[in-house]
Design a protein around this motif. Sequence first.
Motif, mmCIF file in Angstrom:
data_model
loop_
_atom_site.group_PDB
_atom_site.id
_atom_site.type_symbol
_atom_site.label_atom_id
_atom_site.label_comp_id
_atom_site.label_asym_id
_atom_site.label_seq_id
_atom_site.Cartn_x
_atom_site.Cartn_y
_atom_site.Cartn_z
ATOM 1 N N LEU A 1 4.443 -3.719 -11.187
ATOM 2 C CA LEU A 1 3.412 -4.458 -10.456
ATOM 3 C C LEU A 1 2.101 -4.282 -11.208
ATOM 4 C CD1 LEU A 1 2.737 -6.061 -7.831
ATOM 5 C CD2 LEU A 1 1.972 -3.875 -6.858
ATOM 6 N N ARG A 2 1.510 -5.383 -11.650
ATOM 7 C CA ARG A 2 0.232 -5.340 -12.358
ATOM 8 C C ARG A 2 -0.860 -5.843 -11.424
ATOM 9 N NH1 ARG A 2 -0.811 -8.136 -18.175
ATOM 10 N NH2 ARG A 2 0.516 -6.359 -18.786
ATOM 11 N N ILE B 1 0.836 -1.203 0.000
ATOM 12 C CA ILE B 1 0.000 0.000 0.000
ATOM 13 C C ILE B 1 0.873 1.255 0.000
ATOM 14 C CG2 ILE B 1 -1.842 1.254 1.174
ATOM 15 C CD1 ILE B 1 -2.690 -1.391 2.451
ATOM 16 N N ALA B 2 1.875 1.264 0.878
ATOM 17 C CA ALA B 2 2.730 2.448 1.001
ATOM 18 C C ALA B 2 3.712 2.575 -0.155
ATOM 19 C CB ALA B 2 3.488 2.398 2.323
ATOM 20 N N GLY B 3 4.125 1.454 -0.730
ATOM 21 C CA GLY B 3 5.155 1.478 -1.765
ATOM 22 C C GLY B 3 4.639 1.495 -3.183
ATOM 23 N N SER B 4 3.354 1.153 -3.382
ATOM 24 C CA SER B 4 2.814 1.165 -4.744
ATOM 25 C C SER B 4 1.433 1.807 -4.821
ATOM 26 C CB SER B 4 2.753 -0.262 -5.313
ATOM 27 O OG SER B 4 1.933 -1.089 -4.512
ATOM 28 N N GLY B 5 0.908 2.286 -3.693
ATOM 29 C CA GLY B 5 -0.352 3.012 -3.708
ATOM 30 C C GLY B 5 -1.592 2.169 -3.903
ATOM 31 N N LEU B 6 -1.509 0.866 -3.645
ATOM 32 C CA LEU B 6 -2.685 0.018 -3.815
ATOM 33 C C LEU B 6 -3.744 0.364 -2.775
ATOM 34 C CD1 LEU B 6 -1.242 -3.577 -4.433
ATOM 35 C CD2 LEU B 6 -1.615 -1.719 -6.064
ATOM 36 N N LEU C 1 7.598 -0.559 -9.936
ATOM 37 C CA LEU C 1 7.929 -1.282 -8.708
ATOM 38 C C LEU C 1 9.372 -1.007 -8.307
ATOM 39 C CD1 LEU C 1 6.488 -3.331 -6.829
ATOM 40 C CD2 LEU C 1 7.592 -5.146 -8.138
ATOM 41 N N ALA C 2 9.552 -0.451 -7.110
ATOM 42 C CA ALA C 2 10.900 -0.213 -6.593
ATOM 43 C C ALA C 2 11.591 -1.550 -6.344
ATOM 44 C CB ALA C 2 10.826 0.601 -5.306
ATOM 45 N N ASP C 3 12.918 -1.573 -6.476
ATOM 46 C CA ASP C 3 13.669 -2.823 -6.302
ATOM 47 C C ASP C 3 13.424 -3.438 -4.927
ATOM 48 O OD1 ASP C 3 14.692 -2.540 -8.822
ATOM 49 O OD2 ASP C 3 16.587 -1.651 -8.177
ATOM 50 N N TRP C 4 13.425 -2.581 -3.882
ATOM 51 C CA TRP C 4 13.263 -3.122 -2.530
ATOM 52 C C TRP C 4 11.902 -3.788 -2.339
ATOM 53 C CZ3 TRP C 4 9.205 -1.612 0.448
ATOM 54 C CH2 TRP C 4 8.574 -0.392 0.152
ATOM 55 N N LEU C 5 10.868 -3.243 -3.019
ATOM 56 C CA LEU C 5 9.546 -3.831 -2.888
ATOM 57 C C LEU C 5 9.458 -5.150 -3.654
ATOM 58 C CD1 LEU C 5 6.732 -3.713 -1.787
ATOM 59 C CD2 LEU C 5 6.086 -2.123 -3.616
#
Length: 400
Positions: A229-230, A206-211, A264-268
């Motif tokens: 991320l799809r 949620i915090a890293g991709s806004g889902l 998608l950030a690498d860490w995520l």
Amino acid sequence: MATTFQKCKNDKKNPCARIRCGHPWTVRYREPGGRSGRQREKTFPTKRQAEAHGNKMEADKLTGVYLDPDRGKITVATWWAEWLEAQVLKPNTLRDYKGFANNYLIPTIGRKTLAGVTPNDVQRVVAALSDAGLMASTIGTRVIPMKAMFKAAVENDRIAKDPCRGLKLPRVASKAVDPDDIPTLEEVVQIAGRMPDEYRLIVWLIAGSGLRPSESFGVSEDCHRGDVLRVYRQTTEKGDGKGNRKALVPLKHRAEGDYREIPLADWLGEEIDRHREQHGTYALAGATGLLFATGTGALLTHEGFYYYWRKVMKALGFFYKPHDLRHFFASTMLAAGVSLLEVSRWLGHHSIRITADTYGHLVPDSWQRGRKAMQDAMRTRFRVIRGETLSASEAVARTA
């Protein structure tokens, strides 16, 4: 042409002999179609009213806007059922529409005919929603099917005018997110650290991709596509209309099969891989590869996740909601200079206006840029007004 007369004068057994007897007047006319058109009659207290109605019917026939009066005699409750049956709606939307009708629309104006509904009548429905304590934004959403139903009545030649035109709704408060409702990076880390390991990835998603929270519950291993991320589904506890209380459904504002993609950030991406390796995947609700499930192996929804969320909030002394992690994502993107259009697309908003109304005030340096633009535009004008001497270059710029 329409004919106006008093039936009492044509009574064969006992005709009225008085010239101004005070008896009602009848207007007789035919529906469109010439001699084959159906003959109609309507009675009025005065000759003037009868003639006016007859003239209107004839004018309506000439302009092609004539309506069969009987088509407006259907009750609101009957027309609502007929209209609703013709709609293609998602199970959750259908449930909300039926709830609105059963609790507010039908009890308030359900027994009135379509033709008999006035703007005051539909305004009473809004008053009923307000008296029930619903928020202004919720009322605005609830009346959507009522407005659509009456619009369809006009389009289907049931009524001539839409009684919802000019409908007054309670004023909605600003949608702009309060900066106090946006957790800091340190707080997001603390929340994730307190969350049970099998659900920690939800916080990061949620915090890293806004889902949306419900979208994160429906993430599966095939959603992870390298640096993208799809997402294409979400979970619901309102049911799928097929007897299943919990289900996987299409994304909000999207049809079956639609999806959206988020960088998608690498860490995520690494967190997704770590989670899959440690906790495996699940086959639930007709889907495989799901990353999350309840402790009993059922589909994860708000109902199951919020139990742990509330415990974490209590332990940390925070008052955030899972949705506030989306605010963290949006504010982080905007602070980095990402355009509102891109942020809107990644958040899955129905339109960029929603994004602008919610996050527009968070665009960095916008206030300072506004001040500078106005200062640059008016600097030389005010110096002239004050009688100050301009340099040659400033004088040329002013002339230009």
